[in-house]
Scaffold this motif. Structure first.
Motif, PDB file in Angstrom:
ATOM      1  N   VAL A  11       0.648  -1.641   0.099  1.00  0.00           N
ATOM      2  CA  VAL A  11       0.309   0.114  -0.144  1.00  0.00           C
ATOM      3  C   VAL A  11       1.063   1.144   0.034  1.00  0.00           C
ATOM      4  CG1 VAL A  11      -1.353   1.325   1.103  1.00  0.00           C
ATOM      5  CG2 VAL A  11      -1.743  -1.048   0.872  1.00  0.00           C
ATOM      6  N   ALA A  12       1.574   1.619   1.167  1.00  0.00           N
ATOM      7  CA  ALA A  12       2.711   2.310   0.973  1.00  0.00           C
ATOM      8  C   ALA A  12       3.665   2.460  -0.238  1.00  0.00           C
ATOM      9  CB  ALA A  12       3.918   2.388   2.182  1.00  0.00           C
ATOM     10  N   VAL A  13       4.304   1.335  -1.073  1.00  0.00           N
ATOM     11  CA  VAL A  13       4.604   1.890  -2.498  1.00  0.00           C
ATOM     12  C   VAL A  13       3.211   2.074  -3.634  1.00  0.00           C
ATOM     13  CG1 VAL A  13       6.445   0.722  -4.332  1.00  0.00           C
ATOM     14  CG2 VAL A  13       6.486  -0.156  -2.112  1.00  0.00           C
ATOM     15  N   ALA A  14       2.320   1.539  -3.495  1.00  0.00           N
ATOM     16  CA  ALA A  14       1.376   2.096  -4.495  1.00  0.00           C
ATOM     17  C   ALA A  14       0.884   2.785  -3.529  1.00  0.00           C
ATOM     18  CB  ALA A  14      -0.168   0.931  -4.646  1.00  0.00           C
ATOM     19  N   GLU A  15       0.982   3.707  -3.165  1.00  0.00           N
ATOM     20  CA  GLU A  15       0.344   5.125  -3.252  1.00  0.00           C
ATOM     21  C   GLU A  15       1.660   5.769  -2.813  1.00  0.00           C
ATOM     22  OE1 GLU A  15      -2.806   4.560   0.374  1.00  0.00           O
ATOM     23  OE2 GLU A  15      -1.006   4.948   1.030  1.00  0.00           O
ATOM     24  N   GLU A  16       3.003   5.744  -2.860  1.00  0.00           N
ATOM     25  CA  GLU A  16       3.821   6.846  -3.388  1.00  0.00           C
ATOM     26  C   GLU A  16       4.447   7.213  -4.392  1.00  0.00           C
ATOM     27  OE1 GLU A  16       4.822   9.191  -1.019  1.00  0.00           O
ATOM     28  OE2 GLU A  16       4.101   8.214   0.585  1.00  0.00           O
ATOM     29  N   GLN A  17       3.426   5.665  -5.264  1.00  0.00           N
ATOM     30  CA  GLN A  17       3.946   5.537  -6.780  1.00  0.00           C
ATOM     31  C   GLN A  17       5.674   5.491  -6.915  1.00  0.00           C
ATOM     32  OE1 GLN A  17       1.976   8.633  -9.180  1.00  0.00           O
ATOM     33  NE2 GLN A  17       0.016   7.650  -8.892  1.00  0.00           N
ATOM     34  N   SER A  18       5.599   4.530  -5.751  1.00  0.00           N
ATOM     35  CA  SER A  18       7.946   5.267  -5.339  1.00  0.00           C
ATOM     36  C   SER A  18       7.960   3.719  -4.248  1.00  0.00           C
ATOM     37  CB  SER A  18       8.236   5.952  -5.120  1.00  0.00           C
ATOM     38  OG  SER A  18       9.564   6.079  -4.653  1.00  0.00           O
ATOM     39  N   PHE A  19       9.618   2.560  -5.319  1.00  0.00           N
ATOM     40  CA  PHE A  19       9.788   2.126  -3.704  1.00  0.00           C
ATOM     41  C   PHE A  19      10.429   3.043  -2.918  1.00  0.00           C
ATOM     42  CE2 PHE A  19       8.864  -1.078  -6.791  1.00  0.00           C
ATOM     43  CZ  PHE A  19       9.137  -1.651  -6.109  1.00  0.00           C
ATOM     44  N   ALA A  20      11.169   4.009  -3.524  1.00  0.00           N
ATOM     45  CA  ALA A  20      11.921   4.719  -2.807  1.00  0.00           C
ATOM     46  C   ALA A  20      10.839   5.715  -1.039  1.00  0.00           C
ATOM     47  CB  ALA A  20      12.349   6.396  -3.177  1.00  0.00           C
ATOM     48  N   GLY A  21      10.356   6.390  -1.565  1.00  0.00           N
ATOM     49  CA  GLY A  21       9.111   6.807  -0.969  1.00  0.00           C
ATOM     50  C   GLY A  21       7.924   5.662  -0.121  1.00  0.00           C
ATOM     51  N   GLY A  22       7.516   5.101  -0.563  1.00  0.00           N
ATOM     52  CA  GLY A  22       7.293   4.007   0.223  1.00  0.00           C
ATOM     53  C   GLY A  22       8.320   3.107   1.693  1.00  0.00           C
ATOM     54  N   ALA A  23       9.196   2.879   0.812  1.00  0.00           N
ATOM     55  CA  ALA A  23      10.237   2.890   1.969  1.00  0.00           C
ATOM     56  C   ALA A  23      10.780   4.158   2.791  1.00  0.00           C
ATOM     57  CB  ALA A  23      12.315   2.623   1.760  1.00  0.00           C
ATOM     58  N   ARG A  24      10.119   5.493   2.581  1.00  0.00           N
ATOM     59  CA  ARG A  24      10.803   6.427   3.640  1.00  0.00           C
ATOM     60  C   ARG A  24       9.453   6.578   4.395  1.00  0.00           C
ATOM     61  NH1 ARG A  24      12.333   9.006  -0.760  1.00  0.00           N
ATOM     62  NH2 ARG A  24      10.431   9.924  -1.638  1.00  0.00           N
ATOM     63  N   ARG A  25       8.277   6.345   3.865  1.00  0.00           N
ATOM     64  CA  ARG A  25       6.845   6.254   4.404  1.00  0.00           C
ATOM     65  C   ARG A  25       7.003   5.322   5.968  1.00  0.00           C
ATOM     66  NH1 ARG A  25       0.903   4.988   2.693  1.00  0.00           N
ATOM     67  NH2 ARG A  25       0.461   6.600   1.344  1.00  0.00           N
ATOM     68  N   LEU A  26       7.377   4.158   5.017  1.00  0.00           N
ATOM     69  CA  LEU A  26       7.577   3.335   6.006  1.00  0.00           C
ATOM     70  C   LEU A  26       9.261   3.099   7.399  1.00  0.00           C
ATOM     71  CD1 LEU A  26       6.359   0.047   4.435  1.00  0.00           C
ATOM     72  CD2 LEU A  26       4.969   2.061   5.664  1.00  0.00           C
ATOM     73  N   ASN A  27       9.689   3.974   7.097  1.00  0.00           N
ATOM     74  CA  ASN A  27      11.315   3.932   7.330  1.00  0.00           C
ATOM     75  C   ASN A  27      11.936   2.646   7.204  1.00  0.00           C
ATOM     76  OD1 ASN A  27      13.635   5.443   9.408  1.00  0.00           O
ATOM     77  ND2 ASN A  27      12.214   4.373  11.143  1.00  0.00           N
TER      78      ASN A  27
END
Length: 297
Positions: A11-27
């Motif tokens: 969900v984090a990667v899909a909503e951020e449309q980015s693996f890096a963005g999903g990683a930042r959201r989830l630390n």
């Protein structure tokens, strides 16, 4: 990772449309996120994401899985809150949407009451004269006027409004009172685009008339100002002109040709495990709106 953790990463990667963005959201580290998505796709035997060097997008199968994953995560979070006793007092942030004038007249007083009752809450009020996608825009509760399409939203009917045709007594005294919708072609008309006119006004008994407004407004407030200044006849929802009808500044016409009433619903995205903040606001909003006589006829 267990299945719920994998869903959360997806969900984090899909909503951020980015693996890096999903990683930042989830630390998390980007490699850990990449491994989690690969593990989830291997478990499901389907491709959930389309990856290029420039973007990440969900596939058709991934979009369906994304909707289900969001719902499951929301229900698990709500169950955790209930078990932890958080449901005893609403806390956090709530996003509420409604049509502009309806929001100002009927929703904002309830929001103020809600904030006074629950000091640990913050509310964002998004008042727009368009139908919003509550899921895509991150909105928790919506007040919507009109028939609802098939939806996964939870909907509570709270009242009805009429579509009324009206003008000032001064205008009608000067130009006469129309007795049939076809006579509107002989009058000055004021149209509000936000009322969904689209070049014609539809009445009861299957009657529809093409309109050529002398004035077209982008919002309801401006149309009301124009007819209060005796410019012509307009078509609006009953709650929008209720104060002016009560004061005698405006007068309805063609009452015998009014179309079916439009229902008002309070919508929310959460199900039986609705969080305290959503449940408390929905309960308050439903009670307040059902008590308003201006939206019950």
């Amino acid at each position: 990772m267990d299945r719920l953790d994998l869903m959360t990463v997806f969900v984090a990667v899909a909503e951020e449309q980015s693996f890096a963005g999903g990683a930042r959201r989830l630390n998390m580290s980007p490699p850990a996120v990449t491994r989690a998505i690969a593990s989830l796709e291997e478990r499901l035997k389907i491709r959930l994401l389309t990856r290029t060097t420039r973007y990440v997008r969900v596939t058709e199968a991934g979009q369906r899985y994304l909707e289900d994953a969001r719902r499951i995560i929301s229900e698990v979070d709500a169950a955790d809150e209930a078990a932890a006793g958080i449901n005893g007092e609403p806390k956090g942030h709530l996003a509420v949407t409604a049509p502009v004038l309806f929001g100002r007249m009927y929703v904002m007083p309830s929001i103020v009451d809600y904030l006074e009752r629950y000091p640990d809450m913050q509310v964002s009020a998004v008042f727009l004269d368009r139908v919003v996608n509550m899921l895509e825009e991150g909105l928790d509760v919506g007040i919507r006027i009109g028939e609802l399409p098939d939806s996964s939203m939870n909907a509570i009917k709270v009242g009805y409004v009429r579509r009324v045709t009206c003008a000032s007594p001064v205008y009608l005294g000067k130009h006469g009172i129309p007795q049939h919708p076809n006579e509107l072609s002989q009058h000055y008309l004021v149209a509000a685009n936000s009322a969904g006119n689209q070049g014609e006004w539809r009445f009861g008994q299957g009657i529809s008339v093409k309109i050529k407004p002398r004035l077209t407004e982008t919002n309801n407030d401006s149309a009301i100002v124009a007819v209060l200044r005796h410019l012509g006849i307009t078509r609006l929802l009953s709650y929008q002109v209720a104060p002016y009808l009560a004061s005698g500044e405006l007068q309805t016409v063609l009452e015998d040709f009014e179309p079916e009433r439009l229902p008002i619903h309070v919508l929310h995205r959460e199900g039986r495990y609705a969080s305290a903040k959503v449940r408390a606001f929905v309960d308050l909003m439903v009670a307040d709106l059902r008590s308003k006589t201006a939206i019950q006829y």
